[in-house]
Design an enzyme around this catalytic site. Structure first.
Site, PDB file in Angstrom:
ATOM      1  N   ARG A   1       0.832  -1.221   0.000  1.00 21.47           N
ATOM      2  CA  ARG A   1       0.000   0.000   0.000  1.00 21.47           C
ATOM      3  C   ARG A   1       0.867   1.272   0.000  1.00 21.47           C
ATOM      4  O   ARG A   1       0.523   2.272   0.607  1.00 21.47           O
ATOM      5  CB  ARG A   1      -0.938   0.029   1.213  1.00 21.47           C
ATOM      6  CG  ARG A   1      -1.985  -1.075   1.245  1.00 21.47           C
ATOM      7  CD  ARG A   1      -2.949  -0.987   0.069  1.00 21.47           C
ATOM      8  NE  ARG A   1      -4.099  -1.881   0.230  1.00 21.47           N
ATOM      9  CZ  ARG A   1      -4.111  -3.159  -0.087  1.00 21.47           C
ATOM     10  NH1 ARG A   1      -3.027  -3.734  -0.600  1.00 21.47           N
ATOM     11  NH2 ARG A   1      -5.204  -3.879   0.080  1.00 21.47           N
TER      12      ARG A   1
ATOM     13  N   SER B   1     -10.629  -0.809   3.350  1.00 21.27           N
ATOM     14  CA  SER B   1      -9.846  -0.993   4.576  1.00 21.27           C
ATOM     15  C   SER B   1      -9.467   0.369   5.140  1.00 21.27           C
ATOM     16  O   SER B   1      -8.842   1.167   4.449  1.00 21.27           O
ATOM     17  CB  SER B   1      -8.550  -1.747   4.293  1.00 21.27           C
ATOM     18  OG  SER B   1      -8.822  -3.004   3.768  1.00 21.27           O
TER      19      SER B   1
ATOM     20  N   GLU C   1      -4.868   3.377   6.505  1.00 21.68           N
ATOM     21  CA  GLU C   1      -4.473   3.143   5.122  1.00 21.68           C
ATOM     22  C   GLU C   1      -5.055   4.257   4.265  1.00 21.68           C
ATOM     23  O   GLU C   1      -4.552   4.597   3.204  1.00 21.68           O
ATOM     24  CB  GLU C   1      -5.043   1.787   4.677  1.00 21.68           C
ATOM     25  CG  GLU C   1      -4.533   1.300   3.355  1.00 21.68           C
ATOM     26  CD  GLU C   1      -5.623   1.079   2.343  1.00 21.68           C
ATOM     27  OE1 GLU C   1      -5.295   0.843   1.188  1.00 21.68           O
ATOM     28  OE2 GLU C   1      -6.808   1.166   2.697  1.00 21.68           O
TER      29      GLU C   1
HETATM   30  N1  EPU Z   1     -10.195 -11.271  10.021  1.00 23.38           N
HETATM   31  C1  EPU Z   1     -10.854 -11.375  11.229  1.00 23.38           C
HETATM   32  N2  EPU Z   1     -11.866 -10.494  11.490  1.00 23.38           N
HETATM   33  C2  EPU Z   1     -12.249  -9.563  10.586  1.00 23.38           C
HETATM   34  C3  EPU Z   1     -11.567  -9.453   9.365  1.00 23.38           C
HETATM   35  C4  EPU Z   1     -10.527 -10.321   9.086  1.00 23.38           C
HETATM   36  O1  EPU Z   1     -10.537 -12.208  12.060  1.00 23.38           O
HETATM   37  O2  EPU Z   1     -13.207  -8.844  10.898  1.00 23.38           O
HETATM   38  C5  EPU Z   1      -9.141 -12.258   9.710  1.00 23.38           C
HETATM   39  C6  EPU Z   1      -9.627 -13.222   8.627  1.00 23.38           C
HETATM   40  O3  EPU Z   1     -10.317 -14.293   9.182  1.00 23.38           O
HETATM   41  C7  EPU Z   1      -8.339 -13.653   7.960  1.00 23.38           C
HETATM   42  C8  EPU Z   1      -7.460 -12.419   8.071  1.00 23.38           C
HETATM   43  O4  EPU Z   1      -8.038 -11.608   9.100  1.00 23.38           O
HETATM   44  O5  EPU Z   1      -7.721 -14.689   8.684  1.00 23.38           O
HETATM   45  C9  EPU Z   1      -7.357 -11.636   6.770  1.00 23.38           C
HETATM   46  O6  EPU Z   1      -8.656 -11.196   6.364  1.00 23.38           O
HETATM   47  P1  EPU Z   1      -9.034 -10.852   4.850  1.00 23.38           P
HETATM   48  O7  EPU Z   1      -8.651 -11.964   3.936  1.00 23.38           O
HETATM   49  O8  EPU Z   1     -10.453 -10.416   4.812  1.00 23.38           O
HETATM   50  O9  EPU Z   1      -8.066  -9.667   4.439  1.00 23.38           O
HETATM   51  P2  EPU Z   1      -7.548  -8.383   5.213  1.00 23.38           P
HETATM   52  O10 EPU Z   1      -6.120  -8.589   5.544  1.00 23.38           O
HETATM   53  O11 EPU Z   1      -8.464  -8.004   6.304  1.00 23.38           O
HETATM   54  C10 EPU Z   1      -6.649  -7.303   2.990  1.00 23.38           C
HETATM   55  C11 EPU Z   1      -6.742  -5.983   2.258  1.00 23.38           C
HETATM   56  C12 EPU Z   1      -8.080  -5.863   1.541  1.00 23.38           C
HETATM   57  C13 EPU Z   1      -8.220  -7.038   0.582  1.00 23.38           C
HETATM   58  C14 EPU Z   1      -8.112  -8.352   1.377  1.00 23.38           C
HETATM   59  C15 EPU Z   1      -8.110  -9.564   0.474  1.00 23.38           C
HETATM   60  C16 EPU Z   1      -5.372  -4.414   3.488  1.00 23.38           C
HETATM   61  C17 EPU Z   1      -5.337  -3.179   4.336  1.00 23.38           C
HETATM   62  N3  EPU Z   1      -6.579  -4.871   3.174  1.00 23.38           N
HETATM   63  O12 EPU Z   1      -7.641  -7.286   4.021  1.00 23.38           O
HETATM   64  O13 EPU Z   1      -8.040  -4.676   0.782  1.00 23.38           O
HETATM   65  O14 EPU Z   1      -9.441  -6.996  -0.120  1.00 23.38           O
HETATM   66  O15 EPU Z   1      -6.843  -8.366   2.081  1.00 23.38           O
HETATM   67  O16 EPU Z   1      -6.915  -9.660  -0.213  1.00 23.38           O
HETATM   68  O17 EPU Z   1      -4.309  -4.917   3.122  1.00 23.38           O
HETATM   69  C18 EPU Z   1      -8.557  -2.352   0.845  1.00 23.38           C
HETATM   70  O18 EPU Z   1      -7.349  -2.135   0.755  1.00 23.38           O
HETATM   71  O19 EPU Z   1      -9.404  -1.402   0.901  1.00 23.38           O
HETATM   72  C19 EPU Z   1      -9.034  -3.727   0.912  1.00 23.38           C
HETATM   73  C20 EPU Z   1     -10.326  -4.026   1.105  1.00 23.38           C
END
Ligand code: EPU
Length: 339
Positions: free
Chosen positions: A166, A238, A334
């Protein structure tokens, strides 16, 4: 021709749906159009100014006293072909997801995992958008821009954009110095499905073979199941970055929370999940006044209606403080906070 509006309400221009006022908004339809407007009216760049893309990653916390420069330029063309590689040139004002749909319908691989990310193409390299194991940096051939100091056109190769998680040069040394007018993406006719992130493979298998269309549909299905549609519930995706911590910090936390999601990051560091940290701190689905944490993805803050940017920030600060208190980890926004 570039158009100008004064004292406009930014509500339709930011996905959080906050109602701040901008003194001036200038929209341009091409590089030449932008160049002509800036040459004819030096006052545009004389005071405060910034580029506003789709407003999907921006939170206005006060009125904007200056000029917002907004691309409305459209066009996707093939700019080069080299063996299986096809370079496409995309005007900054194209909707990012229209670009993904175009690539998929033309049989071009590389950005299908980035389906349904809201925002404009010109903003994609700025924060190096990423999802489901893919980042846009892997396909950026070059970025075209106007240098505001000289009013000259610059083209920067992807390898010089200092991309990180990012992050890019456009958030660092080139911030406030250039206006991105187009991007060139290097895609490929050669199938290269990337299905290793989370539930993506299983979602694709429900649809059949790992074709471009099926991957796009699977990503859309996962995103729609977790992420709120900004047209329905104001949000900026995010709100926080996932924190990258030193190995000893991760080790200590994993001893207490063995199920904590964690991923290898640069060097020997570890990336943690802000969504998980926020959920464990008890904030998932919580609401204070008009602001809340989304009930299906704790990384997303939502405007339940009528929230001001200031209210969102205050709410976010409480989350940061509680996550810090519980885990000793500082999460940082972010999203771009403007005001
Ligand atoms: N998780 C939780 N609780 C939550 C959300 C997530 O426990 O409420 C856990 C999930 O179970 C999983 C881990 O966190 O084990 C990762 O969750 P997820 O795959 O949903 O991805 P994220 O790391 O929360 C990132 C990006 C998103 C992108 C997703 C999928 C960032 C800041 N965010 O989210 O990007 O869609 O991965 O690749 O890196 C954005 O940048 O606006 C965005 C939505």
């Amino acid at each position: 021709m570039a158009t100008e509006q004064n004292n406009i309400n930014l509500k339709p221009y930011n996905s959080f749906g906050v109602s701040q006022i901008a003194e001036r908004l200038v929209e341009f339809t091409s590089y030449d159009d932008l160049h002509a407007a800036l040459t004819a009216d030096p006052t545009i760049l004389a005071g405060s100014w910034r580029v506003l893309g789709g407003g999907n990653n921006t939170l206005f916390i006060s009125d904007y006293h200056g000029t917002l420069i907004h691309p409305v330029s459209k066009g996707i063309t093939v700019s080069a072909e080299r063996g299986d590689d096809v370079v496409i040139r995309v005007e900054a004002g194209e909707e990012w997801d229209d670009v993904v749909a175009w690539a998929v319908s033309h049989g071009l691989w590389g950005i299908e995992n980035l389906s349904l990310i809201p925002g404009q193409a010109g903003a994609a390299p700025v924060q190096n958008i990423g999802a489901y194991g893919t980042e846009v940096k892997d396909t950026i051939e070059s970025v075209e821009m106007l240098c505001t100091a000289t009013l000259n056109r610059l083209v920067l190769g992807g390898e010089y954009c200092s991309f990180g998680y990012r992050e890019s040069i456009f958030k660092q040394s080139l911030a406030g110095k250039v206006i991105i007018t187009a991007i060139n993406l290097r895609l490929s006719r050669k199938p290269a499905p990337r299905l290793d992130y989370g539930a993506l493979r299983a979602e694709v298998e429900k649809l059949g073979e790992p074709s471009l269309e099926n991957i796009r549909q699977a990503v859309i299905a996962i995103r729609e199941s977790k992420l709120p549609d900004p047209k329905v519930l104001g949000n900026g995706g995010s709100f926080f970055k996932n924190p990258i911590v030193e190995p000893e910090v991760a080790k200590k936390l994993l001893a207490t929370y063995p199920d904590m999601p964690h991923y290898p990051a640069e060097g020997d560091k570890t990336k943690l999940s802000s969504g998980w940290l926020i959920e464990q701190a008890g904030w998932k689905g919580k609401r204070v006044g008009n602001v809340g944490v989304h009930d299906r993805q704790a990384l997303v803050l939502v405007n339940h209606g009528g929230a001001t940017g200031g209210e969102v920030i205050e709410f976010a600060q409480q989350i940061v403080a509680e996550v810090e208190q519980k885990f000793g980890v500082t999460i940082v926004p972010e999203i771009n906070i403007v005001g």
